[in-house]
Structure formats: C-alpha cells, structure tokens
Design a protein around this motif. Sequence first.
Motif, PDB file in Angstrom:
ATOM      1  N   LEU A  88       6.494   9.147 -62.710  1.00  0.00           N
ATOM      2  CA  LEU A  88       6.568  10.486 -62.159  1.00  0.00           C
ATOM      3  C   LEU A  88       6.211  10.386 -60.687  1.00  0.00           C
ATOM      4  CD1 LEU A  88       4.694  12.315 -65.049  1.00  0.00           C
ATOM      5  CD2 LEU A  88       7.146  12.171 -64.718  1.00  0.00           C
ATOM      6  N   PRO A  89       6.416  11.327 -59.859  1.00  0.00           N
ATOM      7  CA  PRO A  89       6.909  12.676 -60.089  1.00  0.00           C
ATOM      8  C   PRO A  89       8.435  12.774 -60.091  1.00  0.00           C
ATOM      9  CG  PRO A  89       6.260  12.465 -57.808  1.00  0.00           C
ATOM     10  CD  PRO A  89       5.950  11.127 -58.487  1.00  0.00           C
ATOM     11  N   ARG A  90       8.921  13.909 -60.499  1.00  0.00           N
ATOM     12  CA  ARG A  90      10.354  14.209 -60.558  1.00  0.00           C
ATOM     13  C   ARG A  90      10.641  15.493 -59.800  1.00  0.00           C
ATOM     14  NH1 ARG A  90      12.959   9.711 -62.084  1.00  0.00           N
ATOM     15  NH2 ARG A  90      11.521   8.607 -63.415  1.00  0.00           N
ATOM     16  N   ARG A  91      11.901  15.635 -59.415  1.00  0.00           N
ATOM     17  CA  ARG A  91      12.373  16.907 -58.847  1.00  0.00           C
ATOM     18  C   ARG A  91      12.779  17.788 -60.019  1.00  0.00           C
ATOM     19  NH1 ARG A  91      14.833  13.066 -56.133  1.00  0.00           N
ATOM     20  NH2 ARG A  91      16.825  13.510 -57.126  1.00  0.00           N
ATOM     21  N   VAL A  92      12.093  18.929 -60.172  1.00  0.00           N
ATOM     22  CA  VAL A  92      12.288  19.808 -61.326  1.00  0.00           C
ATOM     23  C   VAL A  92      12.765  21.178 -60.848  1.00  0.00           C
ATOM     24  CG1 VAL A  92      11.196  20.926 -63.312  1.00  0.00           C
ATOM     25  CG2 VAL A  92      10.450  18.623 -62.602  1.00  0.00           C
ATOM     26  N   LEU A  93      13.855  21.638 -61.410  1.00  0.00           N
ATOM     27  CA  LEU A  93      14.344  22.998 -61.190  1.00  0.00           C
ATOM     28  C   LEU A  93      14.025  23.790 -62.448  1.00  0.00           C
ATOM     29  CD1 LEU A  93      15.863  25.181 -59.628  1.00  0.00           C
ATOM     30  CD2 LEU A  93      18.006  24.211 -60.531  1.00  0.00           C
ATOM     31  N   LEU A  94      13.252  24.851 -62.286  1.00  0.00           N
ATOM     32  CA  LEU A  94      12.840  25.704 -63.385  1.00  0.00           C
ATOM     33  C   LEU A  94      13.533  27.046 -63.226  1.00  0.00           C
ATOM     34  CD1 LEU A  94      10.964  26.393 -65.772  1.00  0.00           C
ATOM     35  CD2 LEU A  94       9.165  26.852 -64.095  1.00  0.00           C
ATOM     36  N   VAL A  95      14.309  27.451 -64.239  1.00  0.00           N
ATOM     37  CA  VAL A  95      15.071  28.688 -64.166  1.00  0.00           C
ATOM     38  C   VAL A  95      14.663  29.587 -65.324  1.00  0.00           C
ATOM     39  CG1 VAL A  95      17.366  29.716 -63.977  1.00  0.00           C
ATOM     40  CG2 VAL A  95      17.014  27.342 -63.243  1.00  0.00           C
ATOM     41  N   HIS A 105       4.968  16.837 -59.818  1.00  0.00           N
ATOM     42  CA  HIS A 105       6.393  17.122 -59.705  1.00  0.00           C
ATOM     43  C   HIS A 105       6.682  18.013 -58.496  1.00  0.00           C
ATOM     44  CE1 HIS A 105       7.263  15.294 -63.537  1.00  0.00           C
ATOM     45  NE2 HIS A 105       6.410  16.095 -64.161  1.00  0.00           N
ATOM     46  N   ASP A 106       7.838  17.834 -57.930  1.00  0.00           N
ATOM     47  CA  ASP A 106       8.343  18.704 -56.866  1.00  0.00           C
ATOM     48  C   ASP A 106       9.170  19.773 -57.575  1.00  0.00           C
ATOM     49  OD1 ASP A 106       9.393  19.875 -54.597  1.00  0.00           O
ATOM     50  OD2 ASP A 106      10.548  18.110 -53.982  1.00  0.00           O
ATOM     51  N   VAL A 107       8.662  21.004 -57.619  1.00  0.00           N
ATOM     52  CA  VAL A 107       9.258  22.059 -58.444  1.00  0.00           C
ATOM     53  C   VAL A 107       9.847  23.151 -57.583  1.00  0.00           C
ATOM     54  CG1 VAL A 107       8.817  23.745 -60.282  1.00  0.00           C
ATOM     55  CG2 VAL A 107       7.525  21.596 -60.229  1.00  0.00           C
ATOM     56  N   ARG A 108      11.047  23.598 -57.951  1.00  0.00           N
ATOM     57  CA  ARG A 108      11.677  24.781 -57.371  1.00  0.00           C
ATOM     58  C   ARG A 108      11.901  25.761 -58.514  1.00  0.00           C
ATOM     59  NH1 ARG A 108      10.572  21.781 -53.903  1.00  0.00           N
ATOM     60  NH2 ARG A 108      11.648  21.281 -51.988  1.00  0.00           N
ATOM     61  N   VAL A 109      11.686  27.038 -58.252  1.00  0.00           N
ATOM     62  CA  VAL A 109      11.833  28.076 -59.270  1.00  0.00           C
ATOM     63  C   VAL A 109      12.919  29.055 -58.852  1.00  0.00           C
ATOM     64  CG1 VAL A 109      10.689  29.978 -60.474  1.00  0.00           C
ATOM     65  CG2 VAL A 109       9.400  27.900 -59.931  1.00  0.00           C
ATOM     66  N   LYS A 110      13.790  29.363 -59.787  1.00  0.00           N
ATOM     67  CA  LYS A 110      14.812  30.393 -59.594  1.00  0.00           C
ATOM     68  C   LYS A 110      14.788  31.291 -60.823  1.00  0.00           C
ATOM     69  CE  LYS A 110      16.205  29.118 -55.614  1.00  0.00           C
ATOM     70  NZ  LYS A 110      15.954  29.962 -54.461  1.00  0.00           N
ATOM     71  N   HIS A 111      15.257  32.521 -60.638  1.00  0.00           N
ATOM     72  CA  HIS A 111      15.174  33.492 -61.726  1.00  0.00           C
ATOM     73  C   HIS A 111      16.535  33.950 -62.234  1.00  0.00           C
ATOM     74  CE1 HIS A 111      10.908  33.494 -61.026  1.00  0.00           C
ATOM     75  NE2 HIS A 111      11.120  33.763 -59.750  1.00  0.00           N
ATOM     76  N   ASP A 112      17.607  33.332 -61.745  1.00  0.00           N
ATOM     77  CA  ASP A 112      18.945  33.661 -62.231  1.00  0.00           C
ATOM     78  C   ASP A 112      19.864  32.468 -62.014  1.00  0.00           C
ATOM     79  OD1 ASP A 112      20.647  34.061 -59.627  1.00  0.00           O
ATOM     80  OD2 ASP A 112      18.797  35.182 -59.268  1.00  0.00           O
ATOM     81  N   GLY A 113      20.978  32.481 -62.742  1.00  0.00           N
ATOM     82  CA  GLY A 113      21.914  31.368 -62.699  1.00  0.00           C
ATOM     83  C   GLY A 113      22.552  31.100 -61.346  1.00  0.00           C
ATOM     84  N   PRO A 114      23.117  32.122 -60.692  1.00  0.00           N
ATOM     85  CA  PRO A 114      23.778  31.862 -59.412  1.00  0.00           C
ATOM     86  C   PRO A 114      22.855  31.234 -58.363  1.00  0.00           C
ATOM     87  CG  PRO A 114      24.513  33.957 -60.279  1.00  0.00           C
ATOM     88  CD  PRO A 114      23.386  33.478 -61.171  1.00  0.00           C
ATOM     89  N   ALA A 138      20.184  29.448 -58.972  1.00  0.00           N
ATOM     90  CA  ALA A 138      19.869  28.094 -59.439  1.00  0.00           C
ATOM     91  C   ALA A 138      21.003  27.135 -59.094  1.00  0.00           C
ATOM     92  CB  ALA A 138      19.627  28.101 -60.944  1.00  0.00           C
ATOM     93  N   LEU A 139      22.229  27.562 -59.343  1.00  0.00           N
ATOM     94  CA  LEU A 139      23.372  26.705 -59.034  1.00  0.00           C
ATOM     95  C   LEU A 139      23.502  26.466 -57.533  1.00  0.00           C
ATOM     96  CD1 LEU A 139      25.988  28.102 -61.580  1.00  0.00           C
ATOM     97  CD2 LEU A 139      24.760  25.908 -61.686  1.00  0.00           C
ATOM     98  N   ALA A 140      23.166  27.461 -56.728  1.00  0.00           N
ATOM     99  CA  ALA A 140      23.226  27.307 -55.277  1.00  0.00           C
ATOM    100  C   ALA A 140      22.207  26.275 -54.792  1.00  0.00           C
ATOM    101  CB  ALA A 140      22.989  28.651 -54.594  1.00  0.00           C
ATOM    102  N   MET A 141      21.098  26.155 -55.482  1.00  0.00           N
ATOM    103  CA  MET A 141      20.044  25.216 -55.080  1.00  0.00           C
ATOM    104  C   MET A 141      20.369  23.769 -55.435  1.00  0.00           C
ATOM    105  SD  MET A 141      16.020  25.265 -55.624  1.00  0.00           S
ATOM    106  CE  MET A 141      15.929  25.872 -53.950  1.00  0.00           C
TER     107      MET A 141
END
Length: 134
Positions: free
Chosen positions: A13-20, A39-48, A50-53
């Motif tokens: 570890l660590p990993r790049r984690v996208l949490l949606v 972990h290096d975490v990014r948080v998004k609250h919707d699909g579009p 998240a996909l843009a990230m």
Amino acid sequence: MNTTEGAPGGPGLPRRVLLVDDSVDAAEAMSMLLETLGHDVRVKHDGPSALAMVDEFAPEVVILDIGLPGMNGFDIARELRTRAQTKSALLIALTGYGADSDRQKAHDAGFDHHLVKPVSFTAIETVIADTFAR
C-alpha cells in the motif's frame, strides 16, 4: 514489516482510491479511514463526476455505491472497464442489495467484489490488501 508500506503500483500500500457514494457522511467517514492506511483517496457523489475524475486520477481501486442518482453503479462499472486507466482497476460494489441476482449483475457489470451494506471497514481493507498481495 508494516503492511501499509509500499509504493503506489507495487505489491503493498498505499493505493489511489476513488470512492463514489451519494451519502456524503458515509463517503467522508470511509475516506478518512482509508487515508489512515495511507491511501490517496478522492471522493465523488455521482457517476458523471466520478467518470470525469478517472482520466486525471487513474484510480487503482474504485469503491462504488450501486444506488446512485442518475447513473447507477452498474453503468459506471461498465464504463470504467472500457477505459484504459481503469480497465484493470479493482472495482468494489458497495450496496444494500445482496441477493444472488444482485451479485450476478455486479459481476456482469465488471465488479471484482460485491460487499453488502453495512460493511465493516476491515472487510474493505482486507479486499484491497488481498488483491494487491498477489
């Protein structure tokens, strides 16, 4: 040896984690726990969003709620599997739906794991660690 040691992309570890997740509180709590592991975490609250990230962040792990507004997690997972940055990422479905048919839908959409809410943080940590230990 500390199990959280290692460089991104390596076996540890660590990993790049996208949490949606559309639950802001749940996403923030999970994000903080994942960050405590390094972990290096990014948080998004919707699909579009998240996909843009995906193009800029290239997540190695995507933890994805299925019941999102507008674009559900199955559709997002299918799209992630078509993109070079996430074709081989670890996709974890995080959902309130746990029937066999729901698990099959998740598998068919490209998820590697299907975890039913409420899920323990230890279960998520174990899935990530076990996957990258191979």
